[in-house]
Design a protein around this motif. Structure first.
Motif, PDB file in Angstrom:
ATOM      1  N   ALA A   1      50.708  38.229  47.858  1.00 10.96           N
ATOM      2  CA  ALA A   1      50.587  38.677  49.136  1.00 10.96           C
ATOM      3  C   ALA A   1      50.400  37.500  50.293  1.00 10.96           C
ATOM      4  CB  ALA A   1      49.683  40.094  49.154  1.00 10.96           C
ATOM      5  N   GLY A   2      51.117  37.512  51.242  1.00  8.72           N
ATOM      6  CA  GLY A   2      50.811  36.557  52.297  1.00  8.72           C
ATOM      7  C   GLY A   2      49.875  37.220  53.537  1.00  8.72           C
ATOM      8  N   PRO A   3      49.417  36.421  54.271  1.00  5.95           N
ATOM      9  CA  PRO A   3      48.578  36.949  55.381  1.00  5.95           C
ATOM     10  C   PRO A   3      49.069  38.132  56.000  1.00  5.95           C
ATOM     11  CG  PRO A   3      48.517  34.614  55.404  1.00  5.95           C
ATOM     12  CD  PRO A   3      49.639  35.040  54.322  1.00  5.95           C
ATOM     13  N   GLU A   4      50.477  37.947  56.427  1.00  4.76           N
ATOM     14  CA  GLU A   4      50.966  39.136  57.193  1.00  4.76           C
ATOM     15  C   GLU A   4      51.196  40.416  56.547  1.00  4.76           C
ATOM     16  OE1 GLU A   4      54.127  37.274  54.365  1.00  4.76           O
ATOM     17  OE2 GLU A   4      52.633  36.452  55.814  1.00  4.76           O
ATOM     18  N   ASP A   5      50.793  40.335  55.094  1.00  6.81           N
ATOM     19  CA  ASP A   5      50.693  41.666  54.432  1.00  6.81           C
ATOM     20  C   ASP A   5      49.373  42.382  54.255  1.00  6.81           C
ATOM     21  OD1 ASP A   5      53.290  41.588  53.177  1.00  6.81           O
ATOM     22  OD2 ASP A   5      52.817  39.710  52.268  1.00  6.81           O
ATOM     23  N   ARG A   6      48.473  41.762  54.977  1.00  2.00           N
ATOM     24  CA  ARG A   6      47.062  42.317  55.154  1.00  2.00           C
ATOM     25  C   ARG A   6      46.561  42.400  53.921  1.00  2.00           C
ATOM     26  NH1 ARG A   6      47.282  47.550  58.412  1.00  2.00           N
ATOM     27  NH2 ARG A   6      49.112  47.615  57.168  1.00  2.00           N
ATOM     28  N   PRO A   7      46.453  41.397  53.068  1.00  2.00           N
ATOM     29  CA  PRO A   7      46.111  41.399  51.539  1.00  2.00           C
ATOM     30  C   PRO A   7      44.689  41.608  51.313  1.00  2.00           C
ATOM     31  CG  PRO A   7      46.336  39.192  52.040  1.00  2.00           C
ATOM     32  CD  PRO A   7      46.686  39.855  53.402  1.00  2.00           C
ATOM     33  N   TYR A   8      44.458  42.069  50.244  1.00  2.00           N
ATOM     34  CA  TYR A   8      42.881  41.999  49.626  1.00  2.00           C
ATOM     35  C   TYR A   8      42.422  40.949  48.846  1.00  2.00           C
ATOM     36  CZ  TYR A   8      38.775  42.941  46.506  1.00  2.00           C
ATOM     37  OH  TYR A   8      37.901  42.876  45.830  1.00  2.00           O
ATOM     38  N   TRP A   9      41.655  40.036  49.508  1.00  2.00           N
ATOM     39  CA  TRP A   9      41.262  38.634  48.913  1.00  2.00           C
ATOM     40  C   TRP A   9      40.087  38.985  47.948  1.00  2.00           C
ATOM     41  CZ3 TRP A   9      44.248  34.553  49.921  1.00  2.00           C
ATOM     42  CH2 TRP A   9      45.215  34.578  50.973  1.00  2.00           C
ATOM     43  N   THR A  10      40.447  38.290  46.861  1.00  5.01           N
ATOM     44  CA  THR A  10      39.395  38.117  45.793  1.00  5.01           C
ATOM     45  C   THR A  10      39.694  36.714  44.933  1.00  5.01           C
ATOM     46  OG1 THR A  10      38.507  39.474  44.102  1.00  5.01           O
ATOM     47  CG2 THR A  10      41.089  39.601  44.097  1.00  5.01           C
TER      48      THR A  10
ATOM     49  N   ALA B   1      51.764  33.935  27.535  1.00  9.22           N
ATOM     50  CA  ALA B   1      52.865  34.943  27.876  1.00  9.22           C
ATOM     51  C   ALA B   1      52.951  35.388  29.315  1.00  9.22           C
ATOM     52  CB  ALA B   1      52.595  36.050  26.961  1.00  9.22           C
ATOM     53  N   TYR B   2      52.142  34.538  30.132  1.00  5.92           N
ATOM     54  CA  TYR B   2      52.200  35.134  31.620  1.00  5.92           C
ATOM     55  C   TYR B   2      53.184  33.919  32.353  1.00  5.92           C
ATOM     56  CZ  TYR B   2      50.433  36.289  36.183  1.00  5.92           C
ATOM     57  OH  TYR B   2      50.296  36.792  37.738  1.00  5.92           O
ATOM     58  N   LEU B   3      53.649  34.230  33.490  1.00  5.37           N
ATOM     59  CA  LEU B   3      54.717  33.755  34.088  1.00  5.37           C
ATOM     60  C   LEU B   3      53.928  32.823  35.137  1.00  5.37           C
ATOM     61  CD1 LEU B   3      57.522  33.509  34.823  1.00  5.37           C
ATOM     62  CD2 LEU B   3      57.394  34.957  36.500  1.00  5.37           C
ATOM     63  N   TRP B   4      53.791  31.248  34.587  1.00  6.43           N
ATOM     64  CA  TRP B   4      53.084  30.288  35.296  1.00  6.43           C
ATOM     65  C   TRP B   4      54.200  29.578  36.262  1.00  6.43           C
ATOM     66  CZ3 TRP B   4      48.186  30.832  35.075  1.00  6.43           C
ATOM     67  CH2 TRP B   4      47.504  31.363  34.254  1.00  6.43           C
ATOM     68  N   THR B   5      55.292  29.980  36.325  1.00  6.49           N
ATOM     69  CA  THR B   5      56.161  29.180  37.135  1.00  6.49           C
ATOM     70  C   THR B   5      56.202  29.872  38.525  1.00  6.49           C
ATOM     71  OG1 THR B   5      57.937  30.617  36.468  1.00  6.49           O
ATOM     72  CG2 THR B   5      57.802  28.668  35.566  1.00  6.49           C
ATOM     73  N   HIS B   6      55.436  30.931  38.658  1.00  7.89           N
ATOM     74  CA  HIS B   6      55.203  31.622  40.083  1.00  7.89           C
ATOM     75  C   HIS B   6      54.321  30.896  40.606  1.00  7.89           C
ATOM     76  CE1 HIS B   6      55.081  34.489  43.166  1.00  7.89           C
ATOM     77  NE2 HIS B   6      54.051  35.216  42.646  1.00  7.89           N
ATOM     78  N   ARG B   7      54.417  30.623  41.869  1.00  9.20           N
ATOM     79  CA  ARG B   7      53.601  30.016  42.816  1.00  9.20           C
ATOM     80  C   ARG B   7      52.614  31.099  43.313  1.00  9.20           C
ATOM     81  NH1 ARG B   7      55.690  27.182  47.573  1.00  9.20           N
ATOM     82  NH2 ARG B   7      53.708  26.273  47.844  1.00  9.20           N
ATOM     83  N   ARG B   8      51.538  31.442  42.462  1.00  9.55           N
ATOM     84  CA  ARG B   8      50.812  32.735  42.968  1.00  9.55           C
ATOM     85  C   ARG B   8      49.625  32.498  43.785  1.00  9.55           C
ATOM     86  NH1 ARG B   8      48.718  35.930  44.502  1.00  9.55           N
ATOM     87  NH2 ARG B   8      47.834  37.896  43.839  1.00  9.55           N
ATOM     88  N   TRP B   9      49.332  31.421  43.716  1.00  9.18           N
ATOM     89  CA  TRP B   9      48.227  30.954  44.607  1.00  9.18           C
ATOM     90  C   TRP B   9      48.726  30.097  46.064  1.00  9.18           C
ATOM     91  CZ3 TRP B   9      47.946  30.882  39.528  1.00  9.18           C
ATOM     92  CH2 TRP B   9      47.171  31.897  38.923  1.00  9.18           C
ATOM     93  N   LYS B  10      49.851  30.162  46.379  1.00  9.57           N
ATOM     94  CA  LYS B  10      50.319  29.348  47.553  1.00  9.57           C
ATOM     95  C   LYS B  10      49.784  29.889  49.068  1.00  9.57           C
ATOM     96  CE  LYS B  10      54.238  32.307  47.980  1.00  9.57           C
ATOM     97  NZ  LYS B  10      55.874  32.328  47.951  1.00  9.57           N
ATOM     98  N   HIS B  11      49.330  31.037  48.988  1.00 11.60           N
ATOM     99  CA  HIS B  11      48.809  31.487  50.178  1.00 11.60           C
ATOM    100  C   HIS B  11      47.270  31.239  50.243  1.00 11.60           C
ATOM    101  CE1 HIS B  11      52.490  33.425  51.390  1.00 11.60           C
ATOM    102  NE2 HIS B  11      52.452  34.097  50.338  1.00 11.60           N
ATOM    103  N   LYS B  12      46.764  30.837  51.507  1.00  6.79           N
ATOM    104  CA  LYS B  12      45.227  30.761  51.695  1.00  6.79           C
ATOM    105  C   LYS B  12      44.593  31.748  52.454  1.00  6.79           C
ATOM    106  CE  LYS B  12      45.670  27.342  49.057  1.00  6.79           C
ATOM    107  NZ  LYS B  12      45.202  27.126  47.483  1.00  6.79           N
TER     108      LYS B  12
END
Length: 285
Positions: A181-190, A266-277
């Motif tokens: 979730a990007g900053p525009e999505d008002r995410p929960y950061w953890t 077995a997890y999808l490591w090709t996904h840029r999961r941590w691209k947002h800061k």
């Protein structure tokens, strides 16, 4: 594609090995992303161990590709045999009360088989929230694959509208809740796998608005072509959640970390999961 899907899985796994060699060693598909994700998620592992995990991931990923293609010809009976729901009673007791349940899952194991197998395992209807593909051909193809055993699909942008329209219906709505979730999505950061990550908070919003129980859907690969699904209650659908509090999402993150650590391959490591800061708050004068 139907001709390919008609081949036995034993033959398709031979095709998958060819995909593996192509993706891992020739194309090196998102290799830098895969290795970086693994390094940061498992800082305790050596470079040799990270390289081995990356290779094993590409093999698993290639097998998931052919397993997804095989959905075009898999019968409901065979799918039920290959994907075992270990404790469906976790959902069934909510269905007995006429509840709509939110099922939070992830890109672990074979997420495509879980939605379709849920439709043959469970007594209530199963809907999956998804992001439509931009390519019309592949969108239509994947739609047919995902719904051929009776599951329904809800475009992500229509989730709230669908829940209002079908309020009170007995069913499970599956959400792949590990997406970035990007900053525009008002995410929960953890903290997720040693890194800061933003998560969508739709689980809290939808669960509290519609009084929905929430269940974590854990997908474990038992062996090639066989998976098991384990369900865990995250929220009972009635306990008040304080404003600006995200206990459902935090519990989901903790459960997901456990799933990944049990079988990192077995997890999808090709996904840029941590691209947002996380946005940096301005310093007060």
């Amino acid at each position: 594609m139907l001709a390919i899907a008609s081949l036995p899985l034993s033959v398709l796994y031979g095709v998958a090995y060819g995909f593996y060699l192509l993706l891992a060693y020739v194309v090196r598909y998102r290799h830098r992303v895969v290795v970086q994700n693994l390094r940061k998620s498992f800082p305790e592992k050596s470079e040799t161990e990270i390289a081995r995990l990356a290779q094993q991931f590409y093999l698993h990923f290639s097998q998931v590709i052919v397993e997804t293609l095989k959905l075009a010809t898999l019968s409901g009976e065979e799918l039920r045999r290959r994907v075992i729901f270990r404790n469906p009673e976790v959902l069934e007791r909510h269905f007995a009360k006429g509840r709509t349940v939110l099922g939070l899952s992830s890109h672990a194991g074979n997420w495509e088989w879980v939605l379709t197998s849920g439709a043959v395992w469970l007594s209530a209807h199963v809907d999956g929230v998804y992001k439509p593909l931009s390519n019309v051909f592949f969108e239509n193809y994947m739609y047919r694959l995902r719904t051929r055993t009776g599951a329904g699909l809800i475009p992500m942008r229509d989730t709230l509208r669908d829940m209002i329209k079908r309020k009170g219906e007995t069913r499970v709505i599956s959400l792949l809740s590990d997406q970035a979730a990007g900053p525009e999505d008002r995410p929960y950061w953890t903290t997720f796998m040693h890194q800061e990550a933003g998560f969508y908070t739709s689980a809290e919003r939808l669960a509290t608005r519609f009084n929905c129980p929430v269940v974590y859907v854990s997908i474990h690969r038992v062996r090639r072509g066989h998976y098991e699904v384990v369900l865990s209650d995250l929220y009972d659908g009635s306990t008040p959640i304080p404003p600006d509090s995200y206990p459902i999402t935090e519990s989901f993150v903790q459960h997901l970390e456990q799933t990944i650590r049990e079988n990192p391959v077995a997890y999808l490591w090709t996904h840029r999961r941590w691209k947002h800061k996380r946005p940096v708050a301005p310093i007060a004068n």
